[in-house]
Design a protein around this motif. Sequence first.
Motif, PDB file in Angstrom:
ATOM      1  N   UNK A  27      82.888  41.696  22.674  1.00  0.00           N
ATOM      2  CA  UNK A  27      82.274  40.872  23.703  1.00  0.00           C
ATOM      3  C   UNK A  27      81.230  41.667  24.486  1.00  0.00           C
ATOM      4  N   UNK A  28      80.195  40.960  24.927  1.00  0.00           N
ATOM      5  CA  UNK A  28      79.198  41.581  25.797  1.00  0.00           C
ATOM      6  C   UNK A  28      79.746  41.591  27.215  1.00  0.00           C
ATOM      7  N   UNK A  29      79.822  42.758  27.874  1.00  0.00           N
ATOM      8  CA  UNK A  29      80.413  42.816  29.209  1.00  0.00           C
ATOM      9  C   UNK A  29      79.532  42.140  30.251  1.00  0.00           C
ATOM     10  N   UNK A  30      80.137  41.373  31.148  1.00  0.00           N
ATOM     11  CA  UNK A  30      79.354  40.777  32.238  1.00  0.00           C
ATOM     12  C   UNK A  30      78.937  41.837  33.240  1.00  0.00           C
ATOM     13  N   UNK A  31      77.890  41.563  33.974  1.00  0.00           N
ATOM     14  CA  UNK A  31      77.460  42.456  35.045  1.00  0.00           C
ATOM     15  C   UNK A  31      78.439  42.312  36.213  1.00  0.00           C
ATOM     16  N   UNK A  32      79.020  43.435  36.629  1.00  0.00           N
ATOM     17  CA  UNK A  32      80.067  43.386  37.663  1.00  0.00           C
ATOM     18  C   UNK A  32      79.565  42.797  38.971  1.00  0.00           C
ATOM     19  N   UNK A  33      78.307  43.088  39.314  1.00  0.00           N
ATOM     20  CA  UNK A  33      77.778  42.615  40.599  1.00  0.00           C
ATOM     21  C   UNK A  33      77.471  41.116  40.542  1.00  0.00           C
ATOM     22  N   UNK A  34      76.867  40.671  39.435  1.00  0.00           N
ATOM     23  CA  UNK A  34      76.556  39.254  39.291  1.00  0.00           C
ATOM     24  C   UNK A  34      77.836  38.441  39.221  1.00  0.00           C
ATOM     25  N   UNK A  35      78.839  38.969  38.515  1.00  0.00           N
ATOM     26  CA  UNK A  35      80.104  38.262  38.364  1.00  0.00           C
ATOM     27  C   UNK A  35      80.822  38.106  39.703  1.00  0.00           C
ATOM     28  N   UNK A  36      80.715  39.149  40.511  1.00  0.00           N
ATOM     29  CA  UNK A  36      81.391  39.118  41.827  1.00  0.00           C
ATOM     30  C   UNK A  36      80.554  38.433  42.901  1.00  0.00           C
ATOM     31  N   UNK A  37      79.328  38.071  42.558  1.00  0.00           N
ATOM     32  CA  UNK A  37      78.461  37.434  43.551  1.00  0.00           C
ATOM     33  C   UNK A  37      78.039  38.359  44.668  1.00  0.00           C
ATOM     34  N   UNK A  38      77.907  39.677  44.345  1.00  0.00           N
ATOM     35  CA  UNK A  38      77.533  40.671  45.348  1.00  0.00           C
ATOM     36  C   UNK A  38      76.029  40.591  45.593  1.00  0.00           C
ATOM     37  N   UNK A  39      75.639  40.582  46.832  1.00  0.00           N
ATOM     38  CA  UNK A  39      74.206  40.534  47.161  1.00  0.00           C
ATOM     39  C   UNK A  39      73.600  41.922  47.010  1.00  0.00           C
ATOM     40  N   UNK A  40      72.280  41.969  46.861  1.00  0.00           N
ATOM     41  CA  UNK A  40      71.592  43.257  46.729  1.00  0.00           C
ATOM     42  C   UNK A  40      71.650  44.003  48.053  1.00  0.00           C
ATOM     43  N   UNK A  41      71.547  45.315  47.972  1.00  0.00           N
ATOM     44  CA  UNK A  41      71.590  46.130  49.198  1.00  0.00           C
ATOM     45  C   UNK A  41      70.884  47.450  48.950  1.00  0.00           C
ATOM     46  N   UNK A  50      83.002  55.274  34.487  1.00  0.00           N
ATOM     47  CA  UNK A  50      82.883  54.184  35.453  1.00  0.00           C
ATOM     48  C   UNK A  50      81.557  54.247  36.211  1.00  0.00           C
ATOM     49  N   UNK A  51      81.081  55.456  36.505  1.00  0.00           N
ATOM     50  CA  UNK A  51      79.782  55.591  37.157  1.00  0.00           C
ATOM     51  C   UNK A  51      78.664  55.116  36.232  1.00  0.00           C
ATOM     52  N   UNK A  52      78.719  55.526  34.972  1.00  0.00           N
ATOM     53  CA  UNK A  52      77.681  55.132  34.019  1.00  0.00           C
ATOM     54  C   UNK A  52      77.657  53.616  33.852  1.00  0.00           C
ATOM     55  N   UNK A  53      78.807  53.002  33.706  1.00  0.00           N
ATOM     56  CA  UNK A  53      78.857  51.541  33.591  1.00  0.00           C
ATOM     57  C   UNK A  53      78.298  50.882  34.849  1.00  0.00           C
ATOM     58  N   UNK A  54      78.618  51.449  36.008  1.00  0.00           N
ATOM     59  CA  UNK A  54      78.071  50.910  37.247  1.00  0.00           C
ATOM     60  C   UNK A  54      76.560  51.008  37.310  1.00  0.00           C
ATOM     61  N   UNK A  55      76.020  52.116  36.832  1.00  0.00           N
ATOM     62  CA  UNK A  55      74.563  52.276  36.807  1.00  0.00           C
ATOM     63  C   UNK A  55      73.912  51.278  35.857  1.00  0.00           C
ATOM     64  N   UNK A  56      74.527  51.027  34.723  1.00  0.00           N
ATOM     65  CA  UNK A  56      73.981  50.027  33.795  1.00  0.00           C
ATOM     66  C   UNK A  56      73.964  48.631  34.420  1.00  0.00           C
ATOM     67  N   UNK A  57      74.830  48.413  35.407  1.00  0.00           N
ATOM     68  CA  UNK A  57      74.909  47.103  36.062  1.00  0.00           C
ATOM     69  C   UNK A  57      74.009  46.978  37.287  1.00  0.00           C
ATOM     70  N   UNK A  58      73.316  48.058  37.679  1.00  0.00           N
ATOM     71  CA  UNK A  58      72.577  47.990  38.950  1.00  0.00           C
ATOM     72  C   UNK A  58      71.410  46.997  38.909  1.00  0.00           C
ATOM     73  N   UNK A 110      70.577  43.246  37.298  1.00  0.00           N
ATOM     74  CA  UNK A 110      71.086  42.126  36.516  1.00  0.00           C
ATOM     75  C   UNK A 110      70.183  41.883  35.302  1.00  0.00           C
ATOM     76  N   UNK A 111      70.703  41.148  34.344  1.00  0.00           N
ATOM     77  CA  UNK A 111      69.994  40.994  33.074  1.00  0.00           C
ATOM     78  C   UNK A 111      68.593  40.398  33.234  1.00  0.00           C
ATOM     79  N   UNK A 112      68.435  39.505  34.211  1.00  0.00           N
ATOM     80  CA  UNK A 112      67.144  38.819  34.389  1.00  0.00           C
ATOM     81  C   UNK A 112      66.417  39.291  35.637  1.00  0.00           C
ATOM     82  N   UNK A 113      66.661  40.546  36.048  1.00  0.00           N
ATOM     83  CA  UNK A 113      66.044  41.040  37.285  1.00  0.00           C
ATOM     84  C   UNK A 113      64.539  41.267  37.144  1.00  0.00           C
ATOM     85  N   UNK A 114      64.091  41.628  35.947  1.00  0.00           N
ATOM     86  CA  UNK A 114      62.670  41.930  35.755  1.00  0.00           C
ATOM     87  C   UNK A 114      61.963  40.678  35.227  1.00  0.00           C
TER      88      UNK A 114
END
Length: 450
Positions: A436-450, A161-169, A171-175
């Motif tokens: 299926x390609x997993x969605x980004x948990x933060x983008x899906x939840x609409x979480x703002x950056x912090x 779960x930590x590794x998956x969370x790190x992969x989501x830190x 978003x796909x189009x952040x760069x």
Amino acid sequence: MRANDEMKLGLYLARVGYHEGAWRDPSAPANGGVDIDHFVGLTRLAEGAAFHFVFLADHQGVIDDHATMARVGRNDGFEPITLLSALSSRTQDIGLVATATTTYYQPYHLARLFASLDHLSQGRAAWNIVTSAMDPEAQNFGEKRLPDHDTRYARAREFVEVVKGLWDTWQDDAFVRDKQAGIYTDTSKLHVLNHRGNYYSVRGPLNSARPPQGYPVLVQAGASNAGIEFAAELAEVVFTAEPSLENGKRYYANLKQKARAFGRQDDQVLIMPGIVPIVGRTKQEASEKLQRLRSDTHIDVQIGAADLWLGSVTDLRSMDLDSLVPETLRQTNSIQSRQKLLVDVAVRQKLTWRQLIQLVSDSKGHLMIVGTPEEIADAMVGTFDQHAADGFNVLPATVPGGLKDFVELVVPELRRRGKFRSKYSGQTLRENLSLKRPPNRFAQAGVSSR
């Protein structure tokens, strides 16, 4: 339901073959474990046959006892992620599955490694999640023995779960890398993980862009009670060992049911038992190949392998090898499911210790078919059609010879029956496995950056 009626195929990328005597086969390179061109040749052979992936097993150390070590051909190999990174540049389509332990890595470290492999391969990476199985591994990391079995799985669940969370830190189009505007990164699409758990504390973010597949494909091979729960919740490809069709059907139905309880779809959890095919143009030719391998395997190697796979709770060198295997052994802290499988086979077939030792040397408890291409295809199609498998992890007894036999003789037979594809259908491993390609948990939840 299955996405289609074609099985998935993976190749267990052994140094010189899965049989304990394989390294002595005339066609096997003596230095195969450290010969990059040998591995390139095997991988390209599998890629040419449209295999879905190659898979590299691993241990964090030498696990053979001293009597066995001198006569086995497996203690001089490459580290899996390093080797698959090299293979990524010399292949185009085939998936690359690396084994890595949650017990002796750190989540941040492993998240970076697999993100890098997925980028290098343009979306072909997969992680075979293991918890380590042998005390000699623990002794390379300041411990006398492994943590207990259930603790290893509890830690593994949090680790993943930590590794998956790190992969989501990110978003796909952040760069965005906009030279004209002078903006390299859209920081509104950055998310700090700030994980605080029972076993790990990880802030993040990862210093790597999100992997092309979202997450590399998650693979797992546990069949103990804890392992099945782990697979049902998290694994997308599940390796198993099961020579019995009826037991395989029960395992398949049980795991799919448990996965559904986690809200998962059947076709997003692929069950791929191992198969050891020894192919001959006649049954006699195949049997002769097996007998040659057996004659090349020293009894010390056979006994050492059996002791290991039975969970290091026996001392076979002091036993009457012609006595029957008992119905139970002392529970191991190692590979509990394989110990149970091997003992169950021995009891069901009324095997002596000597016969069980031979079985472990030949197949480690996987389904082994010694026969013609038609006989091997019959077994595979029967297992697939009766819902005991979604595909197979192919473990050739020898390579390159045994792999060539399978590709040239068995694969055409599977295609003739409409059970295996002739080309790749997607760009990434996920696409080729219909995952299926997993969605980004933060983008899906609409979480703002912090």
